[in-house]
Write a protein that holds these residues in place. Structure first.
Motif, PDB file in Angstrom:
ATOM      1  N   ASN A  77      -6.137  -6.969 -28.943  1.00 45.66           N
ATOM      2  CA  ASN A  77      -4.759  -6.639 -28.850  1.00 45.66           C
ATOM      3  C   ASN A  77      -3.775  -7.426 -28.996  1.00 45.66           C
ATOM      4  N   TRP A  78      -3.217  -8.320 -27.929  1.00 47.49           N
ATOM      5  CA  TRP A  78      -2.262  -9.395 -28.136  1.00 47.49           C
ATOM      6  C   TRP A  78      -1.764 -10.018 -29.312  1.00 47.49           C
ATOM      7  N   ALA A  79      -3.221 -10.501 -29.921  1.00 53.36           N
ATOM      8  CA  ALA A  79      -3.617 -10.883 -30.813  1.00 53.36           C
ATOM      9  C   ALA A  79      -2.243 -10.214 -32.386  1.00 53.36           C
ATOM     10  N   LEU A  80      -2.517  -8.710 -32.121  1.00 50.39           N
ATOM     11  CA  LEU A  80      -2.557  -8.157 -33.387  1.00 50.39           C
ATOM     12  C   LEU A  80      -1.219  -7.740 -33.028  1.00 50.39           C
ATOM     13  N   LEU A  81      -0.942  -7.239 -32.026  1.00 49.95           N
ATOM     14  CA  LEU A  81       0.762  -7.237 -31.782  1.00 49.95           C
ATOM     15  C   LEU A  81       0.885  -8.655 -32.573  1.00 49.95           C
ATOM     16  N   ILE A  82       0.828  -9.787 -31.841  1.00 49.82           N
ATOM     17  CA  ILE A  82       1.727 -11.071 -32.127  1.00 49.82           C
ATOM     18  C   ILE A  82       1.387 -11.424 -33.442  1.00 49.82           C
ATOM     19  N   PHE A  83       0.454 -10.514 -34.715  1.00 53.15           N
ATOM     20  CA  PHE A  83       0.202 -10.991 -35.474  1.00 53.15           C
ATOM     21  C   PHE A  83       0.997 -10.140 -36.732  1.00 53.15           C
ATOM     22  N   PHE A  84       1.335  -8.531 -36.003  1.00 53.95           N
ATOM     23  CA  PHE A  84       2.434  -7.700 -36.411  1.00 53.95           C
ATOM     24  C   PHE A  84       3.665  -8.305 -36.808  1.00 53.95           C
ATOM     25  N   VAL A  85       4.264  -9.079 -35.350  1.00 53.47           N
ATOM     26  CA  VAL A  85       5.962  -9.585 -35.060  1.00 53.47           C
ATOM     27  C   VAL A  85       5.675 -10.707 -36.243  1.00 53.47           C
ATOM     28  N   LEU A  86       4.761 -11.802 -35.906  1.00 56.83           N
ATOM     29  CA  LEU A  86       4.540 -12.446 -36.957  1.00 56.83           C
ATOM     30  C   LEU A  86       4.713 -12.485 -38.681  1.00 56.83           C
ATOM     31  N   THR A 112      13.737  -7.286 -57.504  1.00 56.47           N
ATOM     32  CA  THR A 112      14.494  -8.295 -56.889  1.00 56.47           C
ATOM     33  C   THR A 112      13.943  -9.693 -56.095  1.00 56.47           C
ATOM     34  N   GLY A 113      12.947 -10.056 -56.682  1.00 56.11           N
ATOM     35  CA  GLY A 113      11.994 -11.071 -56.715  1.00 56.11           C
ATOM     36  C   GLY A 113      12.265 -11.159 -54.245  1.00 56.11           C
ATOM     37  N   ARG A 114      13.135 -11.118 -53.593  1.00 59.27           N
ATOM     38  CA  ARG A 114      13.131 -11.429 -52.391  1.00 59.27           C
ATOM     39  C   ARG A 114      11.831 -10.313 -51.650  1.00 59.27           C
ATOM     40  N   VAL A 115      11.694  -9.896 -50.881  1.00 56.74           N
ATOM     41  CA  VAL A 115      12.008  -8.872 -50.232  1.00 56.74           C
ATOM     42  C   VAL A 115      12.600  -8.164 -48.998  1.00 56.74           C
ATOM     43  N   ASN A 116      13.099  -7.280 -48.294  1.00 53.01           N
ATOM     44  CA  ASN A 116      13.332  -5.724 -47.713  1.00 53.01           C
ATOM     45  C   ASN A 116      13.054  -6.251 -46.394  1.00 53.01           C
ATOM     46  N   PRO A 117      13.644  -6.455 -45.493  1.00 51.91           N
ATOM     47  CA  PRO A 117      13.121  -6.553 -44.170  1.00 51.91           C
ATOM     48  C   PRO A 117      12.409  -5.305 -43.498  1.00 51.91           C
ATOM     49  N   LEU A 118      12.691  -4.804 -43.424  1.00 53.43           N
ATOM     50  CA  LEU A 118      12.854  -3.100 -43.831  1.00 53.43           C
ATOM     51  C   LEU A 118      11.228  -2.940 -44.494  1.00 53.43           C
ATOM     52  N   ARG A 119      11.414  -3.545 -46.075  1.00 49.54           N
ATOM     53  CA  ARG A 119       9.463  -3.268 -46.452  1.00 49.54           C
ATOM     54  C   ARG A 119       8.405  -4.368 -45.697  1.00 49.54           C
ATOM     55  N   ALA A 120       9.130  -5.108 -45.076  1.00 52.35           N
ATOM     56  CA  ALA A 120       8.618  -6.686 -44.534  1.00 52.35           C
ATOM     57  C   ALA A 120       7.850  -5.643 -43.188  1.00 52.35           C
ATOM     58  N   LEU A 121       8.712  -4.495 -42.898  1.00 54.31           N
ATOM     59  CA  LEU A 121       8.272  -3.704 -41.817  1.00 54.31           C
ATOM     60  C   LEU A 121       6.955  -3.085 -41.604  1.00 54.31           C
ATOM     61  N   LEU A 122       7.435  -2.374 -43.052  1.00 58.41           N
ATOM     62  CA  LEU A 122       6.333  -1.276 -43.293  1.00 58.41           C
ATOM     63  C   LEU A 122       4.868  -2.093 -43.750  1.00 58.41           C
ATOM     64  N   ARG A 123       4.969  -3.249 -44.894  1.00 52.45           N
ATOM     65  CA  ARG A 123       3.961  -3.810 -44.995  1.00 52.45           C
ATOM     66  C   ARG A 123       3.504  -4.500 -43.877  1.00 52.45           C
ATOM     67  N   SER A 124       4.167  -5.018 -42.756  1.00 54.06           N
ATOM     68  CA  SER A 124       2.886  -5.230 -41.794  1.00 54.06           C
ATOM     69  C   SER A 124       2.677  -4.443 -41.180  1.00 54.06           C
ATOM     70  N   ALA A 125       2.786  -3.314 -40.694  1.00 54.89           N
ATOM     71  CA  ALA A 125       2.503  -2.237 -39.906  1.00 54.89           C
ATOM     72  C   ALA A 125       1.432  -1.613 -40.266  1.00 54.89           C
ATOM     73  N   LEU A 126       1.558  -1.390 -42.224  1.00 52.10           N
ATOM     74  CA  LEU A 126      -0.214  -0.807 -42.695  1.00 52.10           C
ATOM     75  C   LEU A 126      -0.695  -2.427 -42.814  1.00 52.10           C
ATOM     76  N   LEU A 143      -2.898  -1.361 -50.666  1.00 45.52           N
ATOM     77  CA  LEU A 143      -2.426   0.340 -50.819  1.00 45.52           C
ATOM     78  C   LEU A 143      -1.250  -0.246 -49.990  1.00 45.52           C
ATOM     79  N   HIS A 144      -1.036  -1.660 -48.575  1.00 43.84           N
ATOM     80  CA  HIS A 144       0.145  -1.611 -47.339  1.00 43.84           C
ATOM     81  C   HIS A 144       1.433  -1.953 -49.356  1.00 43.84           C
ATOM     82  N   ASP A 145       0.408  -3.296 -49.953  1.00 35.75           N
ATOM     83  CA  ASP A 145       1.665  -3.558 -51.039  1.00 35.75           C
ATOM     84  C   ASP A 145       2.565  -2.595 -52.222  1.00 35.75           C
TER      85      ASP A 145
END
Length: 155
Positions: A77-86, A112-126, A143-145
Motif C-alpha cells: 500500500n505504501w509502495a502504491l502511494l509512493i508510486f502515485f506521488v513519484l 503543447t509537448g509539455r504536461v500540465n501538472p493537473l493532467r499528470a495528477l489525473l494520469r497518475s491516479a488512473l 485509457l489513462h493517457d
C-alpha cells in the motif's frame, strides 16, 4: 481459408486480419501527428513495461525501507502511494519518472509537448487504478493517457 490461415489470423490479432483483408490502418501515432520511428514516436510496450517495472521496484524499496514491521500488505500500500506521488510529481514537472528516463521515454501532452501538472495528477491516479492502463487504443495509448490527453513518446 484453411485451418492454418484461420488460426494464424486469430493468433496475430485483429490488426493483421484487417490488413490481410486489404484495410489500411497506418502506423501507431499517425493519427496523432507523430513520426513512425525515432524520437517523438509512440513508445513501444516493452519499453513502457520496463520503465514501469523499474519505477515499481524503486517504490517497493522505498516502502520497504519505511515499513520495517514485516507486514507485506502495508508495504504494498505504501509502495502504491509512493508510486502515485513519484509519478505525479516527476511527470508533472520534467515529463518522466526515473524508469522512463532510464528507458528513454517521456510523457507529453498532445498539442503543447509539455504536461500540465493537473493532467499528470489525473494520469497518475488512473495509472494507480491499473484498469485504464490495460485498455489500449490502436495507437498504443492507454485509457489513462487518452483521458489525460497525453502520450508516451521516445526521447
Amino acid at each position: 481459408m484453411d485451418n492454418r490461415q484461420a488460426m494464424g489470423s486469430w493468433l496475430s490479432g485483429p490488426r493483421a486480419a484487417i490488413e490481410g483483408a486489404g484495410g489500411e490502418l497506418g502506423y501507431r501515432g499517425e493519427q496523432l501527428g507523430l513520426p513512425e520511428e525515432g524520437p517523438g514516436s509512440i513508445a513501444r510496450p516493452g519499453r513502457r513495461i520496463g520503465a514501469l517495472a523499474v519505477d515499481w521496484t524503486l517504490c517497493l524499496l522505498i516502502a520497504n525501507g519505511l515499513i520495517t514491521d514485516g507486514y507485506q500488505q502495508a508495504t504494498g500500500n505504501w509502495a502504491l502511494l509512493i508510486f502515485f506521488v513519484l509519478s505525479a510529481l516527476t511527470v508533472g514537472t520534467v515529463g518522466f519518472t526515473p524508469g522512463k528516463r532510464l528507458f528513454g521515454l517521456r510523457v507529453v501532452e498532445l498539442g503543447t509537448g509539455r504536461v500540465n501538472p493537473l493532467r499528470a495528477l489525473l494520469r497518475s491516479a488512473l495509472l494507480c487504478v491499473a484498469v485504464p492502463a490495460l485498455v489500449w487504443d490502436r495507437d498504443g495509448r492507454g485509457l489513462h493517457d487518452r483521458l489525460a490527453r497525453t502520450v508516451e513518446v521516445r526521447l
